[in-house]
Design a protein around this motif. Structure first.
Motif, PDB file in Angstrom:
ATOM      1  N   PHE A 153       2.051   9.335 -18.834  1.00 55.87           N
ATOM      2  CA  PHE A 153       2.183   8.272 -17.824  1.00 55.87           C
ATOM      3  C   PHE A 153       0.881   8.160 -17.034  1.00 55.87           C
ATOM      4  O   PHE A 153       0.784   8.650 -15.900  1.00 55.87           O
ATOM      5  N   PRO A 154      -0.140   7.541 -17.619  1.00 55.09           N
ATOM      6  CA  PRO A 154      -1.416   7.389 -16.904  1.00 55.09           C
ATOM      7  C   PRO A 154      -1.203   6.654 -15.580  1.00 55.09           C
ATOM      8  O   PRO A 154      -0.473   5.670 -15.521  1.00 55.09           O
ATOM      9  N   GLN A 155      -1.830   7.187 -14.545  1.00 52.11           N
ATOM     10  CA  GLN A 155      -1.651   6.599 -13.216  1.00 52.11           C
ATOM     11  C   GLN A 155      -2.640   5.457 -13.027  1.00 52.11           C
ATOM     12  O   GLN A 155      -3.856   5.633 -13.180  1.00 52.11           O
ATOM     13  N   GLN A 156      -2.111   4.283 -12.695  1.00 51.73           N
ATOM     14  CA  GLN A 156      -2.953   3.119 -12.497  1.00 51.73           C
ATOM     15  C   GLN A 156      -3.562   3.123 -11.094  1.00 51.73           C
ATOM     16  O   GLN A 156      -2.901   3.530 -10.134  1.00 51.73           O
ATOM     17  N   PRO A 157      -4.823   2.673 -10.973  1.00 53.90           N
ATOM     18  CA  PRO A 157      -5.415   2.567  -9.633  1.00 53.90           C
ATOM     19  C   PRO A 157      -4.566   1.659  -8.754  1.00 53.90           C
ATOM     20  O   PRO A 157      -4.099   0.608  -9.188  1.00 53.90           O
ATOM     21  N   GLN A 158      -4.353   2.079  -7.521  1.00 55.47           N
ATOM     22  CA  GLN A 158      -3.492   1.326  -6.621  1.00 55.47           C
ATOM     23  C   GLN A 158      -4.254   0.205  -5.943  1.00 55.47           C
ATOM     24  O   GLN A 158      -5.341   0.402  -5.425  1.00 55.47           O
ATOM     25  N   ASP A 159      -3.682  -0.969  -5.994  1.00 53.40           N
ATOM     26  CA  ASP A 159      -4.266  -2.129  -5.330  1.00 53.40           C
ATOM     27  C   ASP A 159      -3.793  -2.124  -3.875  1.00 53.40           C
ATOM     28  O   ASP A 159      -2.675  -2.525  -3.560  1.00 53.40           O
ATOM     29  N   ILE A 160      -4.676  -1.650  -2.980  1.00 47.10           N
ATOM     30  CA  ILE A 160      -4.297  -1.502  -1.573  1.00 47.10           C
ATOM     31  C   ILE A 160      -3.965  -2.855  -0.944  1.00 47.10           C
ATOM     32  O   ILE A 160      -3.016  -2.983  -0.162  1.00 47.10           O
ATOM     33  N   THR A 161      -4.724  -3.877  -1.301  1.00 44.66           N
ATOM     34  CA  THR A 161      -4.477  -5.199  -0.719  1.00 44.66           C
ATOM     35  C   THR A 161      -3.095  -5.713  -1.097  1.00 44.66           C
ATOM     36  O   THR A 161      -2.351  -6.219  -0.254  1.00 44.66           O
ATOM     37  N   ALA A 162      -2.728  -5.570  -2.370  1.00 44.39           N
ATOM     38  CA  ALA A 162      -1.412  -6.017  -2.824  1.00 44.39           C
ATOM     39  C   ALA A 162      -0.307  -5.228  -2.142  1.00 44.39           C
ATOM     40  O   ALA A 162       0.739  -5.778  -1.775  1.00 44.39           O
ATOM     41  N   LEU A 163      -0.545  -3.929  -1.943  1.00 43.96           N
ATOM     42  CA  LEU A 163       0.451  -3.086  -1.281  1.00 43.96           C
ATOM     43  C   LEU A 163       0.638  -3.521   0.172  1.00 43.96           C
ATOM     44  O   LEU A 163       1.769  -3.614   0.665  1.00 43.96           O
ATOM     45  N   GLU A 164      -0.459  -3.807   0.854  1.00 36.49           N
ATOM     46  CA  GLU A 164      -0.365  -4.237   2.251  1.00 36.49           C
ATOM     47  C   GLU A 164       0.345  -5.574   2.370  1.00 36.49           C
ATOM     48  O   GLU A 164       1.152  -5.798   3.287  1.00 36.49           O
ATOM     49  N   LEU A 165       0.092  -6.479   1.428  1.00 38.46           N
ATOM     50  CA  LEU A 165       0.777  -7.773   1.441  1.00 38.46           C
ATOM     51  C   LEU A 165       2.280  -7.607   1.224  1.00 38.46           C
ATOM     52  O   LEU A 165       3.088  -8.285   1.855  1.00 38.46           O
ATOM     53  N   GLN A 166       2.628  -6.692   0.325  1.00 38.82           N
ATOM     54  CA  GLN A 166       4.045  -6.428   0.053  1.00 38.82           C
ATOM     55  C   GLN A 166       4.731  -5.837   1.287  1.00 38.82           C
ATOM     56  O   GLN A 166       5.847  -6.231   1.640  1.00 38.82           O
ATOM     57  N   LEU A 167       4.048  -4.918   1.973  1.00 40.39           N
ATOM     58  CA  LEU A 167       4.615  -4.323   3.184  1.00 40.39           C
ATOM     59  C   LEU A 167       4.780  -5.368   4.282  1.00 40.39           C
ATOM     60  O   LEU A 167       5.792  -5.390   4.996  1.00 40.39           O
ATOM     61  N   ASP A 168       3.786  -6.239   4.422  1.00 46.17           N
ATOM     62  CA  ASP A 168       3.877  -7.313   5.424  1.00 46.17           C
ATOM     63  C   ASP A 168       5.059  -8.231   5.126  1.00 46.17           C
ATOM     64  O   ASP A 168       5.783  -8.649   6.037  1.00 46.17           O
ATOM     65  N   ARG A 169       5.256  -8.543   3.849  1.00 45.71           N
ATOM     66  CA  ARG A 169       6.374  -9.417   3.476  1.00 45.71           C
ATOM     67  C   ARG A 169       7.713  -8.772   3.809  1.00 45.71           C
ATOM     68  O   ARG A 169       8.619  -9.419   4.354  1.00 45.71           O
ATOM     69  N   LEU A 170       7.822  -7.478   3.508  1.00 46.76           N
ATOM     70  CA  LEU A 170       9.070  -6.774   3.788  1.00 46.76           C
ATOM     71  C   LEU A 170       9.326  -6.658   5.287  1.00 46.76           C
ATOM     72  O   LEU A 170      10.468  -6.791   5.747  1.00 46.76           O
ATOM     73  N   LEU A 171       8.275  -6.430   6.040  1.00 48.71           N
ATOM     74  CA  LEU A 171       8.428  -6.358   7.493  1.00 48.71           C
ATOM     75  C   LEU A 171       8.896  -7.689   8.074  1.00 48.71           C
ATOM     76  O   LEU A 171       9.719  -7.735   8.998  1.00 48.71           O
ATOM     77  N   GLN A 172       8.394  -8.782   7.523  1.00 48.08           N
ATOM     78  CA  GLN A 172       8.817 -10.106   7.983  1.00 48.08           C
ATOM     79  C   GLN A 172      10.291 -10.347   7.677  1.00 48.08           C
ATOM     80  O   GLN A 172      11.030 -10.880   8.504  1.00 48.08           O
ATOM     81  N   VAL A 173      10.714  -9.925   6.491  1.00 41.47           N
ATOM     82  CA  VAL A 173      12.122 -10.097   6.118  1.00 41.47           C
ATOM     83  C   VAL A 173      13.025  -9.302   7.043  1.00 41.47           C
ATOM     84  O   VAL A 173      14.036  -9.798   7.549  1.00 41.47           O
ATOM     85  N   VAL A 174      12.645  -8.048   7.318  1.00 43.29           N
ATOM     86  CA  VAL A 174      13.461  -7.190   8.182  1.00 43.29           C
ATOM     87  C   VAL A 174      13.494  -7.713   9.612  1.00 43.29           C
ATOM     88  O   VAL A 174      14.544  -7.735  10.266  1.00 43.29           O
ATOM     89  N   SER A 175      12.360  -8.179  10.113  1.00 42.71           N
ATOM     90  CA  SER A 175      12.279  -8.641  11.510  1.00 42.71           C
ATOM     91  C   SER A 175      13.076  -9.914  11.757  1.00 42.71           C
ATOM     92  O   SER A 175      13.456 -10.208  12.889  1.00 42.71           O
ATOM     93  N   GLN A 176      13.356 -10.681  10.704  1.00 44.89           N
ATOM     94  CA  GLN A 176      14.138 -11.906  10.874  1.00 44.89           C
ATOM     95  C   GLN A 176      15.603 -11.627  11.184  1.00 44.89           C
ATOM     96  O   GLN A 176      16.278 -12.461  11.783  1.00 44.89           O
ATOM     97  N   GLY A 177      16.074 -10.441  10.782  1.00 42.98           N
ATOM     98  CA  GLY A 177      17.440 -10.058  11.088  1.00 42.98           C
ATOM     99  C   GLY A 177      18.481 -11.000  10.515  1.00 42.98           C
ATOM    100  O   GLY A 177      19.512 -11.255  11.137  1.00 42.98           O
ATOM    101  N   GLN A 178      18.232 -11.524   9.333  1.00 44.39           N
ATOM    102  CA  GLN A 178      19.147 -12.486   8.728  1.00 44.39           C
ATOM    103  C   GLN A 178      19.839 -11.913   7.482  1.00 44.39           C
ATOM    104  O   GLN A 178      20.107 -12.614   6.520  1.00 44.39           O
TER     105      GLN A 178
END
Length: 211
Positions: A153-178
């Protein structure tokens, strides 16, 4: 004597109760629900491992119940016994897709068991592990194990920018409280099958923690 009293005796380290319970498990004298409760008590106490582990592995091999298999796998994780990983690796690929992820995760929990998991994968190159299992395997500090893991299972280099965008999206979903609690509850007990192992508002299985 009721199941509660027997469970209490096991948790108190009563050897007679432990041996009697192992005999009843071996002879299939218990209901599935009672067996799972006693298995949990044996594991929490790590009771007489040289006797208990072979009995639990024998039960794991013969039971057709997914629920019992899950209870046994969770229990076996609490014992540090070399035969556990070897025994699970010899049969886990024949189990249902409900049980396989827990079996993989159990084998990945100790480095000596993880070797048996990787050995089994070498006989079936197409087999794919759950991402959570791979991440757990990467936590071990055994250099030989890590070499084998990196090859499979070769480990792929992590795309930090993509990870940060994903975290921001999840935070927005949670903060909406819907969220939709009723839909989530239905998902918990049906498609996601969380309720097979976990309880929610006193409903569900008793294999994993109460959520």
């Amino acid at each position: 004597k009721g199941i509660f009293a027997t469970t209490l005796e096991i948790r108190q380290g009563n050897e007679r109760a432990i041996r009697k319970t192992l005999e009843e498990l071996d002879q299939a004298q218990l209901t599935e629900t009672d067996a799972q409760k006693l298995i949990g008590a044996l594991a929490d106490q790590q009771a007489l491992p040289e006797l208990t582990v072979p009995k639990l592995l024998k039960y794991l091999q013969r039971t057709p119940s997914d629920s019992s298999k899950l209870a046994l796998l969770v229990a076996l994780q609490k014992f540090d016994h070399p035969t556990i990983g070897k025994s699970i690796a010899a049969q886990w690929q024949t189990w249902s897709t409900l049980v396989q992820p827990t079996a993989e995760y159990t084998m990945a929990s100790r480095s000596v068991w993880a070797d048996y998991l990787l050995d089994a994968l070498e006989t079936d190159p197409a087999w794919k592990l759950q991402p959570e299992t791979i991440e757990r395997l990467r936590l071990h500090r055994d250099p030989d194990l890590q070499k084998r893991l990196a090859k499979r299972f070769p480990q792929q280099p992590q795309d930090i920018t993509a990870l940060e965008l994903q975290l921001d999206r999840l935070l927005q979903v949670v903060s909406q409280g819907q969220g939709q609690p009723l839909s989530g509850q239905e998902l918990f007990f049906t498609k996601a099958q969380c309720g097979k192992c976990h309880q929610l508002f006193s409903r569900g299985g008793d294999v994993g923690p109460d959520l």
